[in-house]
Design an enzyme around this catalytic site. Structure first.
Site, short mmCIF file in Angstrom:
data_model
loop_
_atom_site.label_atom_id
_atom_site.label_comp_id
_atom_site.label_asym_id
_atom_site.label_seq_id
_atom_site.Cartn_x
_atom_site.Cartn_y
_atom_site.Cartn_z
CG HIS A 1 -11.35 -23.58 -8.38
ND1 HIS A 1 -11.17 -22.73 -7.32
CD2 HIS A 1 -10.28 -23.41 -9.19
CE1 HIS A 1 -10.04 -22.05 -7.51
NE2 HIS A 1 -9.49 -22.45 -8.63
CG HIS B 1 -6.69 -21.91 -4.98
ND1 HIS B 1 -6.36 -23.22 -5.29
CD2 HIS B 1 -6.95 -21.30 -6.17
CE1 HIS B 1 -6.46 -23.39 -6.60
NE2 HIS B 1 -6.81 -22.25 -7.15
CG HIS C 1 -4.29 -21.58 -10.76
ND1 HIS C 1 -5.01 -22.03 -9.67
CD2 HIS C 1 -3.02 -22.01 -10.59
CE1 HIS C 1 -4.19 -22.73 -8.88
NE2 HIS C 1 -2.99 -22.73 -9.41
CB CYS D 1 -8.44 -18.93 -10.52
SG CYS D 1 -7.43 -19.67 -9.19
CD GLU E 1 -7.83 -26.36 -15.63
OE1 GLU E 1 -6.75 -26.97 -15.73
OE2 GLU E 1 -8.18 -25.77 -14.58
CE LYS E 2 -7.92 -26.86 -9.33
NZ LYS E 2 -6.83 -27.62 -9.94
CG HIS E 3 -8.81 -22.92 -12.96
ND1 HIS E 3 -7.87 -23.90 -12.83
CD2 HIS E 3 -8.70 -22.13 -11.88
CE1 HIS E 3 -7.20 -23.70 -11.71
NE2 HIS E 3 -7.68 -22.63 -11.10
FE FE2 Z 1 -7.29 -21.98 -9.18
#
Ligand code: FE2
Length: 131
Positions: free
Chosen positions: A46, A52, A118, A115, A16-18
């Site tokens: 990310h 974004h 997100h 983010c 999970e990139k966050h």
């Molecule tokens: Fe994001």
């Protein structure tokens, strides 16, 4: 109404990139200066675009006894913005926060990243402090 804590997400940073990745030793001596960091995107990048991006990262320490302590915060302000249009700018800030800390008791480092699309993401790392 939701408690803020229920809105903070977590996951395995490798998938999970966050999720902010905490860089710190597993153990240290009381009073030593320790390099500590929190980085988003160590395994999976990310996006860092005008639309974004990671807006900020905060690092906390929760000692075994006592309330949580905010160690610091970094805000990331350049995401390719430009008068020529989105993503036409010449500067980008990578979402990495690094500092040095000094601890006198064991506890848990906590990182929080935001983010703009997100939401809030966290991670934690236990650090053992010896006398
Ligand atoms: Fe994001």
């Amino acid at each position: 109404m939701s408690d803020l804590g229920t809105l903070i997400k977590t996951a395995d940073f490798k998938a999970e990139k966050h999720v902010p990745v905490i860089g710190a030793p597993d153990q240290a001596k009381a009073g030593d200066w320790i390099d500590a960091s929190a980085t988003v995107g160590t395994e999976i990048r990310h996006p860092n675009t005008t639309e974004h991006f990671i807006a900020w990262i905060e690092l906390y320490f929760k000692p075994e006894n006592g309330p949580v302590i905010n160690l610091g915060r970094a805000e990331f302000s350049a995401h390719g913005e430009s008068a020529a249009g989105a993503n036409q700018g010449v500067a980008y800030t990578d979402p990495r926060f690094a500092t040095r800390i000094q601890l006198k008791s064991s506890g848990t480092l906590q990182a929080l990243a935001y983010c703009n699309l997100h939401g809030l993401w966290q991670s934690a790392k236990v650090i053992t402090i010896s006398a």
